[in-house]
Structures are given as C-alpha cells and as structure tokens.
Scaffold this active site. Structure first.
Site, mmCIF file in Angstrom:
data_model
loop_
_atom_site.group_PDB
_atom_site.id
_atom_site.type_symbol
_atom_site.label_atom_id
_atom_site.label_comp_id
_atom_site.label_asym_id
_atom_site.label_seq_id
_atom_site.Cartn_x
_atom_site.Cartn_y
_atom_site.Cartn_z
ATOM 1 N N LYS A 126 52.105 33.723 8.822
ATOM 2 C CA LYS A 126 52.170 33.350 7.494
ATOM 3 C C LYS A 126 50.686 33.659 6.932
ATOM 4 O O LYS A 126 49.982 33.483 7.589
ATOM 5 C CB LYS A 126 52.845 32.050 7.225
ATOM 6 C CG LYS A 126 53.377 31.741 5.735
ATOM 7 C CD LYS A 126 54.705 32.082 5.657
ATOM 8 C CE LYS A 126 55.219 32.297 4.464
ATOM 9 N NZ LYS A 126 56.438 32.424 4.093
ATOM 10 N N ASP A 166 56.717 36.303 -0.319
ATOM 11 C CA ASP A 166 56.578 35.067 -0.565
ATOM 12 C C ASP A 166 56.592 34.634 -1.968
ATOM 13 O O ASP A 166 56.414 35.383 -2.933
ATOM 14 C CB ASP A 166 55.888 34.101 0.572
ATOM 15 C CG ASP A 166 56.525 32.587 0.580
ATOM 16 O OD1 ASP A 166 57.560 32.468 1.193
ATOM 17 O OD2 ASP A 166 55.766 31.855 0.022
HETATM 18 P P1 NDP Z 1 58.785 33.452 -6.502
HETATM 19 O O1 NDP Z 1 57.521 33.507 -6.582
HETATM 20 O O2 NDP Z 1 59.756 34.523 -6.530
HETATM 21 O O3 NDP Z 1 59.576 32.158 -7.093
HETATM 22 C C1 NDP Z 1 59.016 30.848 -6.935
HETATM 23 C C2 NDP Z 1 59.948 30.079 -7.755
HETATM 24 O O4 NDP Z 1 59.498 28.701 -7.622
HETATM 25 C C3 NDP Z 1 59.559 30.169 -9.135
HETATM 26 O O5 NDP Z 1 60.350 29.905 -10.196
HETATM 27 C C4 NDP Z 1 58.409 29.329 -9.306
HETATM 28 O O6 NDP Z 1 57.974 28.743 -10.836
HETATM 29 C C5 NDP Z 1 58.860 28.218 -8.706
HETATM 30 N N1 NDP Z 1 57.762 27.287 -8.199
HETATM 31 C C6 NDP Z 1 56.697 27.658 -7.364
HETATM 32 N N2 NDP Z 1 55.893 26.574 -7.099
HETATM 33 C C7 NDP Z 1 56.531 25.665 -7.694
HETATM 34 C C8 NDP Z 1 56.117 24.090 -7.869
HETATM 35 N N3 NDP Z 1 54.913 23.611 -7.368
HETATM 36 N N4 NDP Z 1 56.784 23.370 -8.760
HETATM 37 C C9 NDP Z 1 58.143 24.012 -9.135
HETATM 38 N N5 NDP Z 1 58.552 25.052 -9.090
HETATM 39 C C10 NDP Z 1 57.728 26.292 -8.444
HETATM 40 O O7 NDP Z 1 59.420 33.009 -4.739
HETATM 41 P P2 NDP Z 1 60.527 33.137 -3.846
HETATM 42 O O8 NDP Z 1 61.665 32.794 -4.684
HETATM 43 O O9 NDP Z 1 60.193 34.332 -2.839
HETATM 44 O O10 NDP Z 1 60.312 31.747 -3.090
HETATM 45 C C11 NDP Z 1 60.614 30.569 -3.255
HETATM 46 C C12 NDP Z 1 60.907 29.722 -1.937
HETATM 47 O O11 NDP Z 1 61.594 30.455 -1.033
HETATM 48 C C13 NDP Z 1 59.607 29.363 -1.220
HETATM 49 O O12 NDP Z 1 59.644 27.982 -0.752
HETATM 50 C C14 NDP Z 1 59.569 30.516 -0.157
HETATM 51 O O13 NDP Z 1 58.770 30.177 0.909
HETATM 52 C C15 NDP Z 1 61.000 30.472 0.337
HETATM 53 N N6 NDP Z 1 61.401 31.771 0.865
HETATM 54 C C16 NDP Z 1 61.299 32.983 0.172
HETATM 55 C C17 NDP Z 1 61.669 33.901 1.101
HETATM 56 C C18 NDP Z 1 61.553 35.483 0.476
HETATM 57 O O14 NDP Z 1 62.362 36.390 1.067
HETATM 58 N N7 NDP Z 1 61.027 35.662 -0.629
HETATM 59 C C19 NDP Z 1 62.141 33.928 2.538
HETATM 60 C C20 NDP Z 1 62.391 32.436 2.908
HETATM 61 C C21 NDP Z 1 61.944 31.631 2.205
HETATM 62 P P3 NDP Z 1 56.512 29.166 -11.602
HETATM 63 O O15 NDP Z 1 57.071 30.748 -12.024
HETATM 64 O O16 NDP Z 1 56.562 28.194 -12.607
HETATM 65 O O17 NDP Z 1 55.687 29.249 -10.634
#
Ligand code: NDP
Length: 447
Positions: A126, A166
């Site tokens: 990571k 991510d």
């Molecule tokens: P994105 O950046 O596309 O979206 C993240 C989302 O989560 C946004 O809506 C963001 O809101 C919100 N968010 C981030 N930090 C916080 C916080 N501290 N409190 C509240 N909301 C928060 O990321 P992904 O959708 O790719 O990833 C989301 C999760 O899924 C993560 O945990 C990631 O590790 C996991 N994941 C992702 C994969 C992938 O293929 N993309 C694979 C496996 C797991 P805001 O815009 O306000 O920051």
C-alpha cells in the site's frame, strides 16, 4: 490462549505503539489466527505471524512540487511493501491529508490477506501521500503525481510492485502517474492498474470494488434464502466504491436511501434511483462537488451535516467511505432498526466494538478484506490482460468477478463456520487468507 494472544500483541505494541490503526488491524487478525496456529503443528513455533506483521520494506520519500501560485510545496510519499510470498506487491495509493505510516501499514497488512483470498498470485502493499487533492487544479494534481512518481518509479515494476487507486486516487491520478512512469522507464507495461480503457485498463475495474461488495452480500443473503430485492440499503461515502455499490444494489432491485462524504450525509426517502445516481457521479467525478449539493437538485431529500448515515432504518448497510466510520453506537442503532446484513466496501470501516455487536447479534457481517476484494481481484485481471496484450469483454470480466466473490465466500464458510452454524466471516477471511501466505513462506524458508 488469551495469554498467548496478549503476549504476541504486547510485542507488536512495543515496536509499533504509536500506530493505532495498524495495531487495530493486527489485533483483529491475531485473535482469530493465533488459535488456529496453536492447533496446527506446521505453523506452530515458527513465528509466522510475527514475520507477517513486519513489512518487507517501508519506503518513505520527499515529494516537492510547485502549486499554481508558484509556491514550493513539500509532501511525504510512502510505499509499504508488506509481503511478496505469493506474488508481487499489489495494493492502492491513497492521497489524503490523514495518510501516515500507521494507516498505510494497516492497509498493507489487510491487503496481504485480501489478495491471498482472491486466489490470484498477488502479494500485499500500500502507499500514498499526505497530499490533499481537494480544491487542487488539474495542473496541480498533474505536477504532484509526476513528482510522486519521479521517486516511486525506482521501487515498482510489473513483476515487483503494481500500485492502484484508493481514496483520492482515481483514473485521473493513475493517468498522470502512469505517464511519468512510462517516461522514466521508457517502457509501456502493466505497472499500475485502474488505467483508462484506451491505454490498458480493464472493463469493470472502476465498478469492481462496489459491485464485488454487493455480490459478496448477495452470497451471504443466499445462505438465508434471501436477496437484495425490495431491501432498503444505507451506504456511506460517495466516491468510487459507494457509487458502484449503489448502482449494483439498484440493479438487484433494492432501494438506496443514503450517500455521504466527509461533510455529512444525504437521506432520500424516495430512493436514489439511476437518474439521481448519475447526477451524483457527475457531481463527484466531474465537478468534484460536495454531496450536500444533492438536496438542491432533489429538495425532497435532506442533508445532515457532520453525521454518518447509520441511524437511518435499513435492511442492509454498506460502509464505503473510510476506516473507523461505524462505531458501537452506530452498530446498535443498525441492529435495533432491523439491519440484517453489513458488507464492508471500505477498509476497516467498523470499529472492533461495532464488529463485536454484529457478531453478538449474529447478523451477516463481512469484513472489507473479504467483501471489498473484488477491486484488487479485477486489478489482477487487468494485469493478466496486460501480460496477454488482450482485452476481455465486460461480461467476461464481470463473470470472473462474480466467481471470485463466490469463491471468497466459500473460503470464509470453510474456515469461519461455528458449531451452531453461524458464519464468522472475520475468522473465515483471516484464516483462509493466512493459510495460503503462511504455506508459501514456510516453503520459501527464512528470508
Ligand atoms: P474515493 O476517494 O473515491 O471516495 C472516498 C469517499 O469516502 C468520499 O465520499 C469521501 O468524502 C469519503 N471519505 C474519505 N475520508 C473520509 C473521512 N475521514 N470521513 C468521512 N468520509 C470520508 O475512495 P474510494 O471510494 O476508492 O475508497 C473508499 C474506501 O474503499 C476506502 O476505505 C478504500 O481504502 C476502500 N477500497 C477502495 C478500493 C478501490 O478500488 N477504490 C478497493 C478496496 C477498498 P470526501 O470527498 O469528503 O473526502
């Protein structure tokens, strides 16, 4: 047994005391895997788990770049190469101001088990940076990504370490990162996944994590002769994972009532249908707006500032935002509101206490390392297509993704079924993920 687990955790704490997220992830694994090790002579006394909690390599580097006003900015970049016993390191890059070694070590550690579960030959890693992409221009994002890759390129490669996206790293960032890698190395290889469709990306990769989370939940519901049809679904986040978890839930006949971001959540009693979801995708992916803008477009919905959606009534909850976003009181609210299934799209979104509450109530609960593994699995499929210089159809990739999620579910049942028939998916995922990596480490000797 309790003493053995405590002894191990004390040792890990001594070395990593200042890394709470990493310790949390290790504790969850230790509690389920150590009893298994003790019962199996081939693993016992070999310090296998102690070896697995120590990254093979931890790279930290300076990233300097110039912002639009001409100021020099300095960020910190990382790559944690956790375990490569079953394949090259594989795992995403996160760009978020909260990024530090603890968060990336927890993510890398989880990734080792997750990648093992996919049945594909991928080790775990990571990386990322404390760079905050919010509010930055496209040019600033490009300059940062190029500066980041101008150091990272020497540590990665298609047979060494293959990063992906991510939080904060989507197709735009992968494009800029890939461009600099290609220039520095003078080669076009499958070194990053999540690439654009015209330059090596796999169909279904953008959808894979969200779709996979729902496929996993479908598999869980099937054990109770149930499915998504007519269910009310609460989702957190509005990024990549949340958007496609919502899309698949809708396709399977469910009603999605919430989405969120770090500023709060929206609740739409009428349901977020396909047209509304399209609006959200444009808002978040193209305009890079905030979820609160949803209620301006759809005034029947309400926005609640600074809160998470877990106190809304639902049958199924899909946490798809970030770590530790679902606490014990949220779990209790979900349970008393009749929630029967929680499938984690994010990594470690539920706290330890929340998971205990789900287990006590014996509802269906899937930890992210099993239920969100569809993303990295499809990254694995992207790597295969890159090596073959070939492209599978959307349907072919989607079917492979469904099969992989069903296989992960089967592994969880194999290792996680309790005497009373309850399936402890945390235990199942941890042990199934551990066995494959541990066997490879034993076969390769002490290296
Ligand atoms: P994105 O950046 O596309 O979206 C993240 C989302 O989560 C946004 O809506 C963001 O809101 C919100 N968010 C981030 N930090 C916080 C916080 N501290 N409190 C509240 N909301 C928060 O990321 P992904 O959708 O790719 O990833 C989301 C999760 O899924 C993560 O945990 C990631 O590790 C996991 N994941 C992702 C994969 C992938 O293929 N993309 C694979 C496996 C797991 P805001 O815009 O306000 O920051």
């Amino acid at each position: 047994m309790k003493d053995t687990i405590k002894g191990f955790l004390d040792l890990v704490k001594e070395r990593n005391g200042h890394e709470p997220e990493f310790l949390q992830a290790v504790e969850e694994v230790a509690e389920t895997v150590i009893p298994y090790i003790v019962q199996h002579d081939i693993y016992y006394g070999k310090n296998i788990l102690l070896r697995m909690v120590e990254p093979e390599r931890l790279i930290s580097f300076r990233v300097c770049w110039v912002d639009d006003s001409g100021e020099i900015q300095v960020n910190r970049g990382y790559r944690i190469q956790m375990n490569s016993a079953i394949g090259p390191y594989k795992g995403g890059l996160r760009f978020h101001p909260t990024v530090n070694a603890s968060i990336l070590k927890f993510l890398a550690f989880e990734q080792v088990f997750k990648n093992s579960l996919t049945t594909l030959p991928m080790g775990g890693g990571k990386g990322g940076s404390d760079f905050d992409p919010k509010g930055k221009s496209d040019n600033e994002i490009m300059r940062f990504c190029h500066a980041f890759m101008s150091e990272l390129f020497r540590h990665i490669g298609p047979n060494t370490d293959i990063p992906a996206g991510d939080i904060g790293v989507g197709q735009r960032e992968i494009g800029f990162l890939f461009g600099m890698y290609r220039k520095m190395r003078n080669e076009f290889t499958g070194v990053l996944t999540g690439k654009g469709m015209t330059w090596g990306g796999s169909l279904i990769r953008p959808e894979a994590t969200g779709y996979g989370t729902v496929y996993f939940a479908e598999n869980m519901l099937k054990t109770k002769n149930d499915n998504f049809k007519g269910k009310t679904v609460v989702i957190s986040g509005s990024g990549n994972v949340a958007q496609y978890a919502a899309e698949k839930s809708l396709q399977l006949g469910a009603k999605v009532v919430t989405l969120s971001d770090s500023s709060g959540y929206i609740f739409d009693e009428d349901g977020i249908d396909e047209e509304k979801l399209k609006f959200v995708m444009q808002l978040k992916n193209e305009k890079r707006g905030r979820i609160s803008e949803y209620v301006k477009e759809y005034p029947n919905a309400k926005f609640t500032k600074g809160k998470t959606p877990w106190h809304e009534i639902c049958d199924i909850a899909l946490p798809c935002a970030t770590q530790n976003e679902l606490h014990e009181d949220d779990a209790n609210a979900l349970l008393s509101n009749g929630c029967i299934c929680v499938s984690e799209g994010a990594n470690m979104p539920s706290t330890k206490e929340a998971i205990t509450a789900f287990h006590k109530a014996k509802i269906l609960f899937a930890p992210g390392k099993a239920s969100n593994a569809g993303g990295v699995a499809t990254s694995g499929l992207e790597m295969t297509q890159n090596s073959l210089r070939y492209k599978w159809t959307r349907e072919e990739v989607d079917n492979k993704l469904k099969d992989i999620m069903a296989d992960i579910h089967k592994s969880c049942i194999e290792y996680g079924t309790e005497e009373d028939g309850y399936i402890d998916y945390v235990k199942g995922a941890n042990i199934a993920g551990f066995v494959k990596v541990a066997d490879a480490m034993l076969a390769q000797g002490i290296v």
